[in-house]
Design an enzyme around this catalytic site. Structure first.
Site, short mmCIF file in Angstrom:
data_model
loop_
_atom_site.label_atom_id
_atom_site.label_comp_id
_atom_site.label_asym_id
_atom_site.label_seq_id
_atom_site.Cartn_x
_atom_site.Cartn_y
_atom_site.Cartn_z
N ASP A 93 0.87 -1.27 -0.03
CA ASP A 93 0.06 -0.04 -0.10
C ASP A 93 0.86 1.09 0.13
OD1 ASP A 93 0.93 0.16 2.50
OD2 ASP A 93 -0.85 0.20 3.51
N PHE A 97 -3.34 5.44 4.16
CA PHE A 97 -4.25 4.83 4.98
C PHE A 97 -3.81 5.04 6.47
CE2 PHE A 97 -6.62 1.91 7.59
CZ PHE A 97 -8.08 2.25 7.06
N ASP A 267 -7.89 -7.46 0.17
CA ASP A 267 -7.04 -7.96 1.31
C ASP A 267 -7.64 -7.49 2.31
OD1 ASP A 267 -6.66 -4.95 0.71
OD2 ASP A 267 -5.53 -5.29 2.66
N CYS A 305 -13.19 -28.83 6.58
CA CYS A 305 -11.96 -28.18 6.19
C CYS A 305 -10.72 -29.27 6.04
CB CYS A 305 -11.47 -27.12 6.93
SG CYS A 305 -9.88 -26.16 6.92
N CYS A 307 -7.46 -28.31 6.04
CA CYS A 307 -6.38 -27.57 6.27
C CYS A 307 -5.50 -28.67 7.68
CB CYS A 307 -6.42 -26.24 6.84
SG CYS A 307 -6.85 -26.04 8.58
N CYS A 310 -7.06 -28.50 10.83
CA CYS A 310 -8.43 -29.28 11.02
C CYS A 310 -8.09 -30.61 10.93
CB CYS A 310 -9.30 -28.76 10.10
SG CYS A 310 -10.05 -26.98 10.53
N HIS A 336 -5.53 -21.86 9.76
CA HIS A 336 -6.74 -22.43 9.35
C HIS A 336 -7.79 -21.14 8.50
CE1 HIS A 336 -11.02 -23.63 9.09
NE2 HIS A 336 -11.49 -22.38 9.48
ZN ZN Z 1 -9.13 -25.75 8.80
#
Ligand code: ZN
Length: 372
Positions: A93, A97, A267, A305, A307, A310, A336
């Site tokens: 950026d 901001f 983002d 999930c 991942c 998980c 996650h």
């Molecule tokens: Zn997960």
């Protein structure tokens, strides 16, 4: 040109765009969510972990890196990619901001913004030229023009003056850019919540001919319905052959609604920030892991999930880590949350391919518990 947009298809059901953004550090399938690495690190994640979850681009903050460790030091280290060991794309950026968020600590003039560091109170001055100099030193693939993000609500006359200055600053940024063949500079459309001002800003900024455009000044406290309305009349002004980026938006519903309105890039610090506070985004809605209901819950954080978190850990264990203030709590929940949002965008891209993004929205919102 350092960055180009390749259009693959438009969803017949929703009008959403499927495409690719080509950068000097790889190709990004869009729509895409970009994790935020404020201080040259996505908090709690190593670059290897970001690659595991298929992050193709991350965002970093000019204001923070300018103050600490300093852009000259990062340039000496070989640029931001090398400094932080990330060989995929980076967007920075402009610092605008953060500087404008400093409130009493800053003073705006036509020349730029004088401000005091939030770290040690030291005095600094960032002009459009300075914001570009810093980003040229950092070596990001995508840089942003120095703009004013106006607060919400704001008077029409204030927003008009501000957007006209943002246009003048955008021109100065473009003139100051030293490496257009290696780094792309994106323009930012402002104009607050006023239709005529969004139109004015879009026309002025697009006239300057940037390789990509962002919609700024949204997700600043306005109701979501108003944000969607502004997008509804802003994105049609944006050229179809350039990437479109909605700044600072990162809840699953806003991502999907933004994509439906023609946005390609997003983002937000939200997924990583709430992760450190023990809140997960899951396929069935938010899970606040510290809650007592998870004491003996041996299910994964999100049973749907795939991942690392998980696949290997229970809610009960994650709750224990959080309560015990263990570092691993932040690491596992961050992992996650980012995996989840990147995966949502993958599903969004699939749905565009099959011309069924509106159906996908309906299914997703029902499961997540969003009102429709
Ligand atoms: Zn997960």
């Amino acid at each position: 040109m350092a960055v180009t947009y390749e259009s693959i298809k438009v969803c017949k059901q929703s009008g959403a765009r499927l495409g690719r953004v080509h950068t000097p550090h790889g190709v990004i399938d869009t729509p895409v969510f970009m994790p935020v690495g404020t201080q040259a690190t996505v908090k709690a994640m190593t670059p290897e972990e970001l690659k595991e979850i298929e992050a193709k681009i991350i965002l970093s903050n000019t204001y923070h890196l300018y103050l600490r460790p300093g852009h000259k030091l990062i340039e000496k280290a070989g640029g931001l990619h090398k400094f932080m060991n990330w060989d995929r794309a980076i967007l920075t950026d402009s610092g605008g901001f953060q500087v404008f968020s400093l409130g009493d600590l800053r003073k705006i003039t036509e020349e730029g913004v004088e401000f005091r560091s939030h770290l040690d109170g030291s005095k600094h001055f960032i002009s459009p030229e300075k914001a570009i100099e810093i980003q040229n030193s950092l070596g990001s693939d995508i840089m942003m023009v120095f703009d004013e993000c106006v607060p919400y609500p704001a008077e029409h006359s204030y927003v008009k003056n501000s957007l006209e200055r943002t246009t003048r600053w955008a021109k100065r940024c473009k003139d100051a850019h030293r490496k257009p063949d290696q780094q792309a500079l994106f323009g930012i459309i402002q104009g607050g919540m006023y239709k005529d001002l969004r139109e004015q800003s879009a026309k002025e900024i697009i006239e300057l001919d940037f390789p990509g455009y962002a919609v700024g000044g949204l997700s600043v406290g306005e109701p979501k319905s108003l944000m969607y309305e502004v997008l509804d009349y802003t994105t049609p002004w944006m050229p179809a052959d350039k990437p479109r980026y909605l700044m600072g938006v990162g809840t699953p519903d806003c991502l999907i609604e933004g994509v439906i309105r023609g946005i390609d890039m997003f983002d937000c610090v939200l997924p990583t920030r709430i992760a450190r506070n023990g809140t997960a985004m899951t396929s069935v809605g938010k899970v606040v892991i510290k809650n007592a209901q998870y004491v003996e819950d041996f299910l994964p954080l999100d049973p749907n999930c795939q991942c690392y978190t998980c696949k290997n850990y229970s809610r009960a264990y994650l709750r224990h880590l959080y309560k015990a203030q263990e570092i691993l709590s932040a690491r596992l929940v961050t992992y996650h949350n980012l995996y989840f949002l990147i995966d949502v965008m993958k599903q969004v891209r699939e749905a565009i391919k099959k011309d069924r993004l509106l159906d996908f929205r309906k299914e997703f919102f029902q499961k997540y518990g969003y009102e429709q």
